[in-house]
Design an enzyme around this catalytic site. Structure first.
Site, PDB file in Angstrom:
ATOM      1  N   LEU A 106       0.841  -1.191   0.000  1.00 43.77           N
ATOM      2  CA  LEU A 106       0.000   0.000   0.000  1.00 43.77           C
ATOM      3  C   LEU A 106       0.877   1.242   0.000  1.00 43.77           C
ATOM      4  O   LEU A 106       1.975   1.237   0.564  1.00 43.77           O
ATOM      5  CB  LEU A 106      -0.927   0.003   1.221  1.00 43.77           C
ATOM      6  CG  LEU A 106      -1.828  -1.222   1.375  1.00 43.77           C
ATOM      7  CD1 LEU A 106      -2.891  -0.945   2.428  1.00 43.77           C
ATOM      8  CD2 LEU A 106      -2.480  -1.630   0.062  1.00 43.77           C
ATOM      9  N   GLU A 176       3.534  -5.792   8.272  1.00 43.54           N
ATOM     10  CA  GLU A 176       2.899  -4.591   8.844  1.00 43.54           C
ATOM     11  C   GLU A 176       3.423  -4.228  10.230  1.00 43.54           C
ATOM     12  O   GLU A 176       3.612  -3.060  10.549  1.00 43.54           O
ATOM     13  CB  GLU A 176       1.375  -4.768   8.902  1.00 43.54           C
ATOM     14  CG  GLU A 176       0.653  -4.501   7.589  1.00 43.54           C
ATOM     15  CD  GLU A 176       0.676  -5.675   6.627  1.00 43.54           C
ATOM     16  OE1 GLU A 176       1.402  -6.663   6.863  1.00 43.54           O
ATOM     17  OE2 GLU A 176      -0.040  -5.604   5.614  1.00 43.54           O
TER      18      GLU A 176
HETATM   19  C1  LIG Z   1      -7.522  -2.358  16.598  1.00 41.61           C
HETATM   20  C2  LIG Z   1      -7.302  -2.139  15.148  1.00 41.61           C
HETATM   21  C3  LIG Z   1      -8.522  -2.007  14.390  1.00 41.61           C
HETATM   22  C4  LIG Z   1      -8.592  -1.899  13.080  1.00 41.61           C
HETATM   23  C5  LIG Z   1      -7.437  -1.904  12.149  1.00 41.61           C
HETATM   24  C6  LIG Z   1      -7.887  -1.709  10.774  1.00 41.61           C
HETATM   25  C7  LIG Z   1      -7.060  -1.704   9.765  1.00 41.61           C
HETATM   26  C8  LIG Z   1      -5.589  -1.930   9.831  1.00 41.61           C
HETATM   27  C9  LIG Z   1      -4.799  -0.719   9.648  1.00 41.61           C
HETATM   28  C10 LIG Z   1      -3.878  -0.536   8.731  1.00 41.61           C
HETATM   29  C11 LIG Z   1      -3.570  -1.528   7.707  1.00 41.61           C
HETATM   30  C12 LIG Z   1      -2.528  -1.058   6.762  1.00 41.61           C
HETATM   31  C13 LIG Z   1      -2.006  -2.215   5.981  1.00 41.61           C
HETATM   32  C14 LIG Z   1      -0.783  -1.794   5.248  1.00 41.61           C
HETATM   33  C15 LIG Z   1      -0.282  -2.495   4.243  1.00 41.61           C
HETATM   34  C16 LIG Z   1       0.886  -2.041   3.486  1.00 41.61           C
HETATM   35  O1  LIG Z   1       1.111  -2.503   2.404  1.00 41.61           O
HETATM   36  S1  LIG Z   1       1.934  -0.872   4.167  1.00 41.61           S
HETATM   37  C17 LIG Z   1       3.332  -0.762   3.081  1.00 41.61           C
HETATM   38  C18 LIG Z   1       4.366  -1.791   3.422  1.00 41.61           C
HETATM   39  N1  LIG Z   1       5.482  -1.680   2.533  1.00 41.61           N
HETATM   40  C19 LIG Z   1       6.751  -1.704   2.939  1.00 41.61           C
HETATM   41  O2  LIG Z   1       7.058  -1.860   4.096  1.00 41.61           O
HETATM   42  C20 LIG Z   1       7.801  -1.500   1.876  1.00 41.61           C
HETATM   43  C21 LIG Z   1       8.514  -0.207   2.084  1.00 41.61           C
HETATM   44  N2  LIG Z   1       9.517   0.000   1.027  1.00 41.61           N
HETATM   45  C22 LIG Z   1      10.711  -0.618   1.015  1.00 41.61           C
HETATM   46  O3  LIG Z   1      11.057  -1.403   1.875  1.00 41.61           O
HETATM   47  C23 LIG Z   1      11.611  -0.277  -0.134  1.00 41.61           C
HETATM   48  O4  LIG Z   1      11.178   0.914  -0.708  1.00 41.61           O
HETATM   49  C24 LIG Z   1      11.663  -1.373  -1.212  1.00 41.61           C
HETATM   50  C25 LIG Z   1      12.423  -2.597  -0.674  1.00 41.61           C
HETATM   51  C26 LIG Z   1      10.275  -1.757  -1.695  1.00 41.61           C
HETATM   52  C27 LIG Z   1      12.446  -0.827  -2.432  1.00 41.61           C
HETATM   53  O5  LIG Z   1      13.709  -0.389  -2.030  1.00 41.61           O
HETATM   54  P1  LIG Z   1      14.560   0.543  -3.007  1.00 41.61           P
HETATM   55  O6  LIG Z   1      14.577  -0.028  -4.360  1.00 41.61           O
HETATM   56  O7  LIG Z   1      15.864   0.768  -2.325  1.00 41.61           O
HETATM   57  O8  LIG Z   1      13.723   1.884  -3.133  1.00 41.61           O
HETATM   58  P2  LIG Z   1      13.549   3.025  -2.028  1.00 41.61           P
HETATM   59  O9  LIG Z   1      13.393   2.460  -0.680  1.00 41.61           O
HETATM   60  O10 LIG Z   1      14.598   4.060  -2.228  1.00 41.61           O
HETATM   61  O11 LIG Z   1      12.114   3.630  -2.448  1.00 41.61           O
HETATM   62  C28 LIG Z   1      11.963   4.467  -3.570  1.00 41.61           C
HETATM   63  C29 LIG Z   1      10.938   5.517  -3.243  1.00 41.61           C
HETATM   64  O12 LIG Z   1       9.691   4.857  -3.029  1.00 41.61           O
HETATM   65  C30 LIG Z   1       9.168   5.205  -1.741  1.00 41.61           C
HETATM   66  N3  LIG Z   1       8.403   4.088  -1.208  1.00 41.61           N
HETATM   67  C31 LIG Z   1       8.829   2.866  -0.962  1.00 41.61           C
HETATM   68  N4  LIG Z   1       7.826   2.086  -0.507  1.00 41.61           N
HETATM   69  C32 LIG Z   1       6.736   2.867  -0.456  1.00 41.61           C
HETATM   70  C33 LIG Z   1       5.381   2.649  -0.069  1.00 41.61           C
HETATM   71  N5  LIG Z   1       4.933   1.452   0.355  1.00 41.61           N
HETATM   72  N6  LIG Z   1       4.529   3.681  -0.135  1.00 41.61           N
HETATM   73  C34 LIG Z   1       4.956   4.903  -0.557  1.00 41.61           C
HETATM   74  N7  LIG Z   1       6.213   5.163  -0.947  1.00 41.61           N
HETATM   75  C35 LIG Z   1       7.092   4.164  -0.897  1.00 41.61           C
HETATM   76  C36 LIG Z   1      10.409   5.527  -0.925  1.00 41.61           C
HETATM   77  O13 LIG Z   1      10.080   6.310   0.179  1.00 41.61           O
HETATM   78  C37 LIG Z   1      11.239   6.258  -1.944  1.00 41.61           C
HETATM   79  O14 LIG Z   1      10.707   7.563  -2.076  1.00 41.61           O
HETATM   80  P3  LIG Z   1      11.639   8.807  -2.395  1.00 41.61           P
HETATM   81  O15 LIG Z   1      12.603   8.937  -1.232  1.00 41.61           O
HETATM   82  O16 LIG Z   1      12.325   8.494  -3.693  1.00 41.61           O
HETATM   83  O17 LIG Z   1      10.705   9.974  -2.479  1.00 41.61           O
END
Ligand SMILES: CC/C=C\C/C=C\C/C=C\CCC/C=C/C(=O)SCCNC(=O)CCNC(=O)[C@H](O)C(C)(C)COP(=O)(O)OP(=O)(O)OC[C@H]1O[C@@H](n2cnc3c(N)ncnc32)[C@H](O)[C@@H]1OP(=O)(O)O
Length: 300
Positions: A106, A176
């Protein structure tokens, strides 16, 4: 399946569904499709149809990391709906056009610093994508050619079969908790259905991201193959699945998956409200801030 896309008309109007994809789409025949069959899609979703085989390859391309933004989710939904309604197609292979990344899950920026109305709209689209993939009448195969955390893992788990590239840099799982957030009950249900209760309990609490060999061992993917064989393997697996008569396979899929989907369908609005309440908490917003900062710092 009669699902409404359920997004604000404005969101949909902003998109240009089925626009020809610049460059890639124009004049490029789809692989294996013979003359005259062209790729189509939208800016972030490239669809390569192979009508003779009844298969479409759907390539996600929302660089840099295929994070599932609202616009990207909307485009994926439109592509899926279109393929689902076209009798030419019996199967879809979902893969990535972003090197090394299947999907980063997400889009954190859709959940950080946003107002409740936006979060609600976003969550509805997340629910919609899951329901559409999970309950699709088509055979859906994930050709997972990159890292696939959280929402990317959910997308993979919603496929009928998962082929993961054997690259030690890739990993898949519901991480998460590492972000200080939690996987919703329907993410959890799909993981439990796939790897069993005990393995899911550990994986969810510890936010495991399984590298390929562990992923295969725990059963979160069905097959691990050399990176250059992911697409061909997905194709061969698709042929096996398409050898089964559609009506029998579809009814069986529905029998197996409907109870899980129904748990969400029976409480979609409450689930949206829970999400909005949860994500709006100061403590959760702080956790997301810290995680986003970590991602930035990692770059150095
Ligand atoms: C009591 C409770 C009651 C109710 C609860 C109800 C609901 C539950 C609540 C919430 C549920 C939410 C569920 C969430 C699900 C998700 O999917 S959360 C997202 C999880 N994703 C991650 O952890 C991955 C994060 N990213 C990374 O680890 C790395 O980026 C990568 C390994 C994928 C890639 O690495 P690299 O190639 O080195 O690239 P960069 O890290 O430099 O990233 C480039 C660029 O992209 C941005 N970015 C990365 N991931 C995301 C993302 N998921 N969303 C938005 N942006 C992302 C990163 O910040 C970089 O940005 P810039 O710095 O270039 O601007």
């Amino acid at each position: 399946m009669a699902l409404t896309v359920g997004l604000r008309p404005l969101t949909r109007a902003l998109l240009r569904p089925w626009a020809r994809v610049p460059g890639a789409a124009l004049g490029r025949p789809a692989a294996g499709s013979g003359d005259g069959v062209r790729c189509f899609g939208s800016p972030r979703v490239l669809v390569e149809p192979d009508p003779a085989a009844g298969v479409a390859v759907m390539k996600m391309r929302n660089p840099p990391v295929n994070s599932l933004s609202l616009e990207f989710l909307t485009e994926l939904l439109i592509s899926l709906e279109k393929l689902e309604n076209d009798k030419t197609f019996r199967g879809i292979i979902i893969t990535s056009d972003c090197p090394g990344i299947f999907s980063a899950g997400l889009d954190l920026l859709e959940m950080y610093g946003r107002d409740p109305a936006h979060c609600a709209e976003y969550w509805k689209a997340v629910q919609e994508l899951w329901l559409r993939v999970y309950l699709s009448n088509l055979v859906v195969i994930g050709a997972i050619n990159g890292i696939s955390p959280a929402g990317g893992c959910l997308l993979s788990l919603s496929c009928d079969y998962r082929v993961l590239a054997n690259n030690p840099k890739y990993a898949i799982g519901l991480n998460e908790t590492l972000l200080g957030i939690i996987a919703p009950f329907w993410f959890k249900d799909v993981l439990v259905n796939t790897i069993g209760h005990r393995a899911a309990e550990r994986a969810l609490q510890l936010g495991f991201l399984f590298p390929p060999s562990d992923a295969l061992q725990v059963g979160i993917v069905d097959q691990v193959v050399p990176e250059d064989q992911v697409q061909s393997t997905a194709r061969s697996v698709m042929a096996q699945w398409l050898a089964i008569p559609d009506h029998a396979r579809q009814l069986t899929k529905n029998l197996v998956r409907k109870p899980t989907a129904d748990r969400l369908l029976q409480q979609r609005d409450a689930d949206i409200q829970n999400f909005v309440r949860f994500i709006s908490r100061d403590s959760i917003q702080k956790s997301l801030h810290v995680y986003l900062e970590k991602l930035k710092q990692k770059k150095g």
